[in-house]
Design a protein around this motif. Structure first.
Motif, mmCIF file in Angstrom:
data_model
loop_
_atom_site.group_PDB
_atom_site.id
_atom_site.type_symbol
_atom_site.label_atom_id
_atom_site.label_comp_id
_atom_site.label_asym_id
_atom_site.label_seq_id
_atom_site.Cartn_x
_atom_site.Cartn_y
_atom_site.Cartn_z
ATOM 1 N N ALA A 66 -3.687 2.377 6.857
ATOM 2 C CA ALA A 66 -2.318 2.658 6.399
ATOM 3 C C ALA A 66 -2.179 4.115 5.981
ATOM 4 N N ARG A 67 -3.143 4.609 5.228
ATOM 5 C CA ARG A 67 -3.059 5.992 4.751
ATOM 6 C C ARG A 67 -3.184 7.001 5.884
ATOM 7 N N ASN A 68 -3.860 6.619 6.974
ATOM 8 C CA ASN A 68 -4.049 7.512 8.106
ATOM 9 C C ASN A 68 -3.079 7.222 9.249
ATOM 10 N N ASN A 69 -2.054 6.370 8.966
ATOM 11 C CA ASN A 69 -1.024 6.045 9.961
ATOM 12 C C ASN A 69 -1.630 5.460 11.240
ATOM 13 N N ILE B 88 4.039 0.449 2.582
ATOM 14 C CA ILE B 88 3.861 -0.427 3.734
ATOM 15 C C ILE B 88 3.004 -1.595 3.297
ATOM 16 N N ASN C 183 6.094 6.630 0.570
ATOM 17 C CA ASN C 183 6.658 5.387 1.072
ATOM 18 C C ASN C 183 5.662 4.246 0.913
ATOM 19 N N LEU D 252 1.759 5.063 0.684
ATOM 20 C CA LEU D 252 1.394 6.074 1.675
ATOM 21 C C LEU D 252 1.432 7.463 1.044
ATOM 22 N N PRO D 253 0.741 8.441 1.635
ATOM 23 C CA PRO D 253 0.774 9.805 1.088
ATOM 24 C C PRO D 253 2.182 10.379 0.972
ATOM 25 N N THR D 254 3.099 9.901 1.812
ATOM 26 C CA THR D 254 4.476 10.401 1.777
ATOM 27 C C THR D 254 5.270 9.832 0.604
ATOM 28 N N THR E 212 0.840 -1.195 0.000
ATOM 29 C CA THR E 212 0.000 0.000 0.000
ATOM 30 C C THR E 212 0.875 1.245 0.000
#
Length: 458
Positions: A356-359, A330, A328, A324-326, A322
């Protein structure tokens, strides 16, 4: 008053150490049971460590950015009881109280180090050290430092580790490097005092590849450039990828599938599905369903390697890469995917992707994966050569679905039609998976998708 040891918790099957990101409590602060004391990070996820007792935080043994082995005591809490206790029911790893030092290959935080006692470091004969036959576990960080400093595997195996179960920690190898530079430690040790230049062919094969860079000569760049330091997660991902390529001989097989029926079925049911189930149905659960069916037919794909033993996993836990917005990556894990129907898979895929997207992923959300799926088509790629997610032995990539004219065989002869086509690629560990098994499994997945029942219920 009793003293309770707060230890670094185990975060997953393959995670042996964690980095301290932030202390939320200082010595002298009162803490409650289950109150968060510090934040930590592994190469997979960030997490919080709660207090295992109520009392006063009396001592912090490690600083921010320190890499700490699992099971090591990281802090102590004074309670109102009458004796000293440990938080772990099993015998905890001894407190690692080590000196602070720096190396040009590792950028350390400028904050002052805690006042801790010096530990003794020495090299030992490999014949007397359990596990020194090359089967020891070394973290990616330790291996990277060894490569940068020119430490051979023979030397690495002879370093006495102070971590959990005798593992070599970052401090152990940096201490060894500093002692070797100052002449206090030999460049190589062995069972007999043979000259260092007469290493055996076996030892030469175990040498870590090194690109030597003079520490006194700073790197210079020509032209107009911008230097961007990698963030912590990107460094961890980089270490994980390098370790995987060094561990597994990668082979990648390719095939394509006509997924027209699958595309038409999803288009037909997606509105009703969302209205009825309260979640969207994407292509990911459809891909996972096909993968699970094929793993049942070819269980060796769902395995890992432990020394000379192949460990076939009976649980089918599918990881899905998946973004991530950054920028990176995961890999959340759908546990027991073979026990979920299409609705269950769709809900689990969406909930993990949102977390995952919202940490908001928990350590257990990214642990114990047995096979990984990555959708490179999300970003428009037709195909890819993915890197295996250790300690798994295979990873499957699906590309973008494109309409193309293809030849179709019919009872009345061949014809050309516009179909929805998709490339699939799978990288696998050639130590376990031969080309025949890898190609057969990949073709089986393609056939599952190609023969999708357009009239099925979800």
């Amino acid at each position: 008053m009793a003293t309770v040891d707060l230890v670094m918790p185990k975060m997953g099957e393959s995670i042996m150490e964690a980095t301290i990101l932030k202390w939320l409590k200082n010595p002298g602060d009162a803490v409650k049971m289950d109150e968060t004391v510090l934040e930590i990070a592994t190469d997979k996820v960030d997490s919080e460590v709660p207090s295992t007792a109520e009392g006063v935080l009396s001592e912090i043994l490690f600083n921010v950015n320190d890499v700490v082995p699992i099971g090591t005591v990281i802090a102590r809490i004074k309670t109102g009881a009458g004796e000293s206790v440990a938080t772990s029911p099993s015998t905890p790893a001894p407190t690692v109280q080590e000196p602070s030092y720096t190396s040009h290959s590792i950028q350390e935080d400028n904050a002052p180090k805690p006042q801790v006692s010096s530990a003794s470091y020495s090299t030992v004969n490999s014949s007397n050290e359990t596990g020194s036959n090359g089967n020891k576990f070394y973290s990616p960080l330790v291996l990277n430092i060894a490569a940068q400093e020119g430490v051979s595997m023979v030397e690495l195996e002879n370093i006495r580790g102070t971590g959990n179960e005798g593992r070599v920690t970052k401090r152990d190898i940096l201490q060894y490097v500093n002692e070797r530079r100052s002449g206090k430690a030999p460049a190589n040790t062995g069972a007999s005092p043979q000259p260092q230049q007469t290493s055996s062919p076996r030892e030469q094969q175990m040498m870590i590849p090194v690109n030597k860079v003079e520490s006194s000569a700073p790197t210079t760049y020509s032209g107009n450039v911008e230097i961007i330091e990698m963030d912590r997660m990107r460094r961890l991902i980089a270490d994980h990828m390098v370790r995987s390529k060094h561990t597994s001989p990668h082979v990648t097989s390719f095939t394509e599938a006509d997924v027209t029926n699958l595309v038409l079925w999803r288009e037909k049911v997606k509105k009703e599905f969302e209205k009825r189930e309260g979640t969207k149905i994407t292509f990911t659960p459809l891909f996972i369903e096909a993968i699970v069916r094929c793993i049942r037919k070819f269980p060796l794909i769902n395995s890992s390697l432990d020394g000379n033993n192949i460990v076939v996993k009976k649980d089918i836990n599918i990881g899905m890469a998946t973004a991530l917005p950054t920028g990176n990556l995961i890999v959340p894990v759908i546990r027991n995917a073979d026990q979920l129907n299409m609705v269950g898979l769709a809900k689990k895929v969406n909930s993990l992707a949102d977390a995952a997207r919202n940490n908001k992923l928990k350590p257990e959300d990214i642990a114990d994966g047995t096979f990984t799926l990555t959708n490179v088509g999300t970003f428009g790629s037709l195909m890819g050569t993915p890197i295996i997610n250790q300690p798994q032995v295979a990873i499957l990539a699906v590309g973008a679905i494109k309409k193309r004219p293809v030849v179709i065989e019919t009872p009345h002869g061949d014809s050309i039609a516009i179909r929805h086509m998709m490339y699939l690629s799978m990288s696998y560990d050639h130590r376990i998976v031969d080309g025949s098994l890898g190609a057969t499994f990949l073709t089986a997945v393609a056939n599952e998708l190609q023969n999708f029942d357009i009239n099925r219920e979800y």
